[in-house]
Design a protein around this motif. Sequence first.
Motif, PDB file in Angstrom:
ATOM      1  N   THR A   1      -8.319 -25.004   6.228  1.00 38.75           N
ATOM      2  CA  THR A   1      -9.543 -24.571   5.551  1.00 38.75           C
ATOM      3  C   THR A   1     -10.080 -23.286   6.164  1.00 38.75           C
ATOM      4  O   THR A   1     -10.460 -22.358   5.441  1.00 38.75           O
ATOM      5  CB  THR A   1     -10.611 -25.681   5.621  1.00 38.75           C
ATOM      6  OG1 THR A   1     -10.081 -26.865   5.037  1.00 38.75           O
ATOM      7  CG2 THR A   1     -11.869 -25.272   4.900  1.00 38.75           C
ATOM      8  N   GLU A   2     -10.106 -23.200   7.478  1.00 31.26           N
ATOM      9  CA  GLU A   2     -10.582 -21.990   8.147  1.00 31.26           C
ATOM     10  C   GLU A   2      -9.692 -20.798   7.798  1.00 31.26           C
ATOM     11  O   GLU A   2     -10.189 -19.698   7.541  1.00 31.26           O
ATOM     12  CB  GLU A   2     -10.628 -22.201   9.654  1.00 31.26           C
ATOM     13  CG  GLU A   2     -11.729 -23.140  10.103  1.00 31.26           C
ATOM     14  CD  GLU A   2     -11.672 -23.443  11.598  1.00 31.26           C
ATOM     15  OE1 GLU A   2     -10.766 -22.928  12.281  1.00 31.26           O
ATOM     16  OE2 GLU A   2     -12.540 -24.192  12.071  1.00 31.26           O
ATOM     17  N   PHE A   3      -8.380 -21.007   7.775  1.00 28.82           N
ATOM     18  CA  PHE A   3      -7.450 -19.934   7.429  1.00 28.82           C
ATOM     19  C   PHE A   3      -7.686 -19.450   6.004  1.00 28.82           C
ATOM     20  O   PHE A   3      -7.740 -18.241   5.741  1.00 28.82           O
ATOM     21  CB  PHE A   3      -6.007 -20.429   7.593  1.00 28.82           C
ATOM     22  CG  PHE A   3      -4.975 -19.450   7.112  1.00 28.82           C
ATOM     23  CD1 PHE A   3      -4.698 -18.307   7.826  1.00 28.82           C
ATOM     24  CD2 PHE A   3      -4.279 -19.693   5.937  1.00 28.82           C
ATOM     25  CE1 PHE A   3      -3.747 -17.403   7.385  1.00 28.82           C
ATOM     26  CE2 PHE A   3      -3.328 -18.804   5.491  1.00 28.82           C
ATOM     27  CZ  PHE A   3      -3.060 -17.654   6.209  1.00 28.82           C
ATOM     28  N   LEU A   4      -7.854 -20.385   5.075  1.00 32.90           N
ATOM     29  CA  LEU A   4      -8.078 -20.013   3.677  1.00 32.90           C
ATOM     30  C   LEU A   4      -9.421 -19.307   3.494  1.00 32.90           C
ATOM     31  O   LEU A   4      -9.532 -18.365   2.703  1.00 32.90           O
ATOM     32  CB  LEU A   4      -7.985 -21.246   2.788  1.00 32.90           C
ATOM     33  CG  LEU A   4      -6.583 -21.852   2.657  1.00 32.90           C
ATOM     34  CD1 LEU A   4      -6.638 -23.152   1.873  1.00 32.90           C
ATOM     35  CD2 LEU A   4      -5.612 -20.875   2.030  1.00 32.90           C
ATOM     36  N   GLN A   5     -10.444 -19.741   4.230  1.00 30.22           N
ATOM     37  CA  GLN A   5     -11.741 -19.069   4.145  1.00 30.22           C
ATOM     38  C   GLN A   5     -11.646 -17.645   4.675  1.00 30.22           C
ATOM     39  O   GLN A   5     -12.260 -16.725   4.121  1.00 30.22           O
ATOM     40  CB  GLN A   5     -12.797 -19.856   4.915  1.00 30.22           C
ATOM     41  CG  GLN A   5     -13.239 -21.115   4.210  1.00 30.22           C
ATOM     42  CD  GLN A   5     -14.235 -21.915   5.014  1.00 30.22           C
ATOM     43  OE1 GLN A   5     -14.422 -21.684   6.207  1.00 30.22           O
ATOM     44  NE2 GLN A   5     -14.878 -22.877   4.365  1.00 30.22           N
ATOM     45  N   LEU A   6     -10.887 -17.447   5.732  1.00 24.14           N
ATOM     46  CA  LEU A   6     -10.696 -16.105   6.282  1.00 24.14           C
ATOM     47  C   LEU A   6      -9.971 -15.218   5.273  1.00 24.14           C
ATOM     48  O   LEU A   6     -10.375 -14.060   5.052  1.00 24.14           O
ATOM     49  CB  LEU A   6      -9.905 -16.187   7.590  1.00 24.14           C
ATOM     50  CG  LEU A   6      -9.629 -14.872   8.298  1.00 24.14           C
ATOM     51  CD1 LEU A   6     -10.942 -14.234   8.749  1.00 24.14           C
ATOM     52  CD2 LEU A   6      -8.721 -15.099   9.505  1.00 24.14           C
ATOM     53  N   GLN A   7      -8.939 -15.756   4.636  1.00 28.39           N
ATOM     54  CA  GLN A   7      -8.230 -14.982   3.612  1.00 28.39           C
ATOM     55  C   GLN A   7      -9.152 -14.645   2.445  1.00 28.39           C
ATOM     56  O   GLN A   7      -9.128 -13.524   1.938  1.00 28.39           O
ATOM     57  CB  GLN A   7      -7.033 -15.768   3.085  1.00 28.39           C
ATOM     58  CG  GLN A   7      -5.793 -15.617   3.902  1.00 28.39           C
ATOM     59  CD  GLN A   7      -4.588 -16.216   3.187  1.00 28.39           C
ATOM     60  OE1 GLN A   7      -4.723 -17.104   2.333  1.00 28.39           O
ATOM     61  NE2 GLN A   7      -3.409 -15.743   3.532  1.00 28.39           N
ATOM     62  N   LEU A   8      -9.956 -15.594   2.020  1.00 30.98           N
ATOM     63  CA  LEU A   8     -10.878 -15.364   0.906  1.00 30.98           C
ATOM     64  C   LEU A   8     -11.884 -14.281   1.262  1.00 30.98           C
ATOM     65  O   LEU A   8     -12.163 -13.396   0.454  1.00 30.98           O
ATOM     66  CB  LEU A   8     -11.595 -16.669   0.539  1.00 30.98           C
ATOM     67  CG  LEU A   8     -12.606 -16.578  -0.598  1.00 30.98           C
ATOM     68  CD1 LEU A   8     -11.916 -16.175  -1.891  1.00 30.98           C
ATOM     69  CD2 LEU A   8     -13.323 -17.908  -0.770  1.00 30.98           C
ATOM     70  N   ARG A   9     -12.416 -14.324   2.483  1.00 30.71           N
ATOM     71  CA  ARG A   9     -13.376 -13.308   2.915  1.00 30.71           C
ATOM     72  C   ARG A   9     -12.734 -11.928   2.919  1.00 30.71           C
ATOM     73  O   ARG A   9     -13.335 -10.945   2.443  1.00 30.71           O
ATOM     74  CB  ARG A   9     -13.901 -13.654   4.305  1.00 30.71           C
ATOM     75  CG  ARG A   9     -15.048 -12.784   4.741  1.00 30.71           C
ATOM     76  CD  ARG A   9     -15.680 -13.220   6.050  1.00 30.71           C
ATOM     77  NE  ARG A   9     -15.304 -14.560   6.443  1.00 30.71           N
ATOM     78  CZ  ARG A   9     -14.829 -14.881   7.649  1.00 30.71           C
ATOM     79  NH1 ARG A   9     -14.697 -13.991   8.578  1.00 30.71           N
ATOM     80  NH2 ARG A   9     -14.506 -16.134   7.928  1.00 30.71           N
ATOM     81  N   ASP A  10     -11.495 -11.820   3.412  1.00 24.27           N
ATOM     82  CA  ASP A  10     -10.792 -10.538   3.420  1.00 24.27           C
ATOM     83  C   ASP A  10     -10.570 -10.024   2.003  1.00 24.27           C
ATOM     84  O   ASP A  10     -10.771  -8.833   1.723  1.00 24.27           O
ATOM     85  CB  ASP A  10      -9.448 -10.669   4.132  1.00 24.27           C
ATOM     86  CG  ASP A  10      -9.595 -10.892   5.628  1.00 24.27           C
ATOM     87  OD1 ASP A  10     -10.707 -10.634   6.164  1.00 24.27           O
ATOM     88  OD2 ASP A  10      -8.603 -11.322   6.260  1.00 24.27           O
TER      89      ASP A  10
END
Length: 113
Positions: free
Chosen positions: A52-61
């Motif tokens: 989830t943290e990885f996907l949120q980071l990708q979404l923010r980028d």
Amino acid sequence: MDIITLITTASAAFAAVGGVEAAKFFIGRKEYRRKVDAEADAAELGVLKDTTEFLQLQLRDKEERFADQTKVVRELNAQVLELTRQKAQVELELQRYRCIRPRCAQREPQNGY
């Protein structure tokens, strides 16, 4: 004597396997199973949290890149609108000086027609 020998043999085997630990295992196997399940759930939850943290980071980028690209598109659209306005102004200026008659002496600039 057969029963005594059998009991003695069974108790010796029970002691050889681990005796008290085996008894604890059989008595507390439900608790042990719950503990193992809880550890497995915790490990799975940790993996899901990391994902989830990885996907949120990708979404923010991606949102930042989208915002940057949107900014560029808006700037280019503003330039297009400004150039269109300037072109319309130049065409309007040409209409003021353009003469419709073919051989007009008043034409600006003179072009020989």
